[in-house]
Enzyme design. Structure first.
Site, PDB file in Angstrom:
ATOM      1  N   ASP A 183       0.870  -1.171   0.000  1.00  0.00           N
ATOM      2  CA  ASP A 183       0.000   0.000   0.000  1.00  0.00           C
ATOM      3  C   ASP A 183       0.912   1.229   0.000  1.00  0.00           C
ATOM      4  O   ASP A 183       2.109   1.112   0.266  1.00  0.00           O
ATOM      5  CB  ASP A 183      -0.873  -0.043   1.257  1.00  0.00           C
ATOM      6  CG  ASP A 183      -1.582   1.271   1.479  1.00  0.00           C
ATOM      7  OD1 ASP A 183      -2.322   1.693   0.575  1.00  0.00           O
ATOM      8  OD2 ASP A 183      -1.378   1.884   2.549  1.00  0.00           O
ATOM      9  N   ASP A 236      -0.044   5.241   1.065  1.00  0.00           N
ATOM     10  CA  ASP A 236      -0.163   6.203   2.169  1.00  0.00           C
ATOM     11  C   ASP A 236      -0.341   5.476   3.504  1.00  0.00           C
ATOM     12  O   ASP A 236      -1.186   4.596   3.623  1.00  0.00           O
ATOM     13  CB  ASP A 236      -1.338   7.158   1.918  1.00  0.00           C
ATOM     14  CG  ASP A 236      -1.124   8.524   2.554  1.00  0.00           C
ATOM     15  OD1 ASP A 236      -0.135   8.692   3.301  1.00  0.00           O
ATOM     16  OD2 ASP A 236      -1.951   9.415   2.319  1.00  0.00           O
TER      17      ASP A 236
HETATM   18 MG   LIG Z   1      -2.727   3.145   3.496  1.00  0.00          MG
END
Ligand SMILES: [Mg+2]
Length: 254
Positions: A10, A12
């Protein structure tokens, strides 16, 4: 601990926070690169092209090319190619979705589309919603890049694509097919691009409700990192825990 042949990350809360890279994540990614272990970044952000994402990561000293990125917009285009390669598509979205749908060879039109593809659109208008609503009521299949209701920004939490999608869902009474995390569709496409089996790959993320659930649903082992949205208290309450949990990726050993 198992040795994984590939990694999915992932962005952020996992690799960076806003504009700040997370040091443990950067070190791990550089180590993976040096070890020749492939990885991909899996993002629900439908507004960016893979080139945009690669540029952001490269500026943070994270080794990344456009080929290492899959966005929910690319996964939506991949899904359409699988289901209906000749489809006509009505698009609500920004450059990331328009580019993905057009590069995959689809005709974008409001005239009797087979699909309505909805992604985050900061130039959303009533007219765009009206066209999408009429198309869905006319039988077009309703696709949405991702269900994220709120979008974290410098101003605070703003309406995300899940909110735009919800409006159309209420207006039409039709439930969309979501493509991004926590759906396994985007993870399966990432595995295909890596050329690896689900059992050989580890999904790394900070959000239990999207990253970890997507991994669980796709049959991929998961590494939860506590540098983002899901807290340790929230994680303690889930029915199906991630395979591994670390406070920071600095703790992770290949
Ligand atoms: Mg995230």
């Amino acid at each position: 601990m198992k040795k994984y042949q590939g990694y999915l990350f992932d962005l952020d809360g996992t690799v960076y926070r806003g504009r700040e890279p997370i040091p443990g994540a950067v070190a791990l990614l550089r180590q993976l690169k040096a070890s020749g272990i492939p990885y991909m970044f899996v993002t629900n952000n439908s507004t960016k092209t893979p080139e945009d994402v690669a540029q952001t990561l490269t500026a943070m000293d994270i080794p990344c090319t456009a080929e290492d990125v899959i966005t929910s917009s690319m996964a939506l285009a991949g899904y359409l190619q699988e289901k209906h390669p000749e489809a006509k598509v009505y698009v609500i979205g920004e450059n990331g979705l328009w580019t993905a749908v057009r590069e995959a060879g689809f005709t974008v039109t409001a005239n009797k589309p087979d699909y309505v593809a909805v992604g985050m659109d900061r130039q959303l208008t009533y007219e765009k919603l009206a066209e999408a609503c009429l198309a869905i009521r006319g039988g077009a299949t309703f696709l949405s890049t991702n269900p994220d209701v709120a979008l974290p920004t410098e101003r605070g939490l703003l309406p995300g694509n899940g909110s735009i999608t919800a409006l159309l869902q209420v207006a039409t009474g039709v439930t969309p097919i979501f493509i991004g995390k926590p759906e396994p569709i985007i993870i399966r496409q990432a595995l295909e691009r890596l050329g690896l089996a689900a059992s050989d790959v580890l999904m790394v993320g900070d959000n239990y409700q999207t990253d970890i659930l997507a991994g669980l649903r796709a049959g991929v082992d998961t590494l939860f990192v506590q540098t983002g949205v899901t807290t340790a208290e929230e994680l303690a309450k889930v029915d199906e825990p991630p395979t591994y949990t670390v406070a920071s990726l600095a703790e992770w050993r290949l």
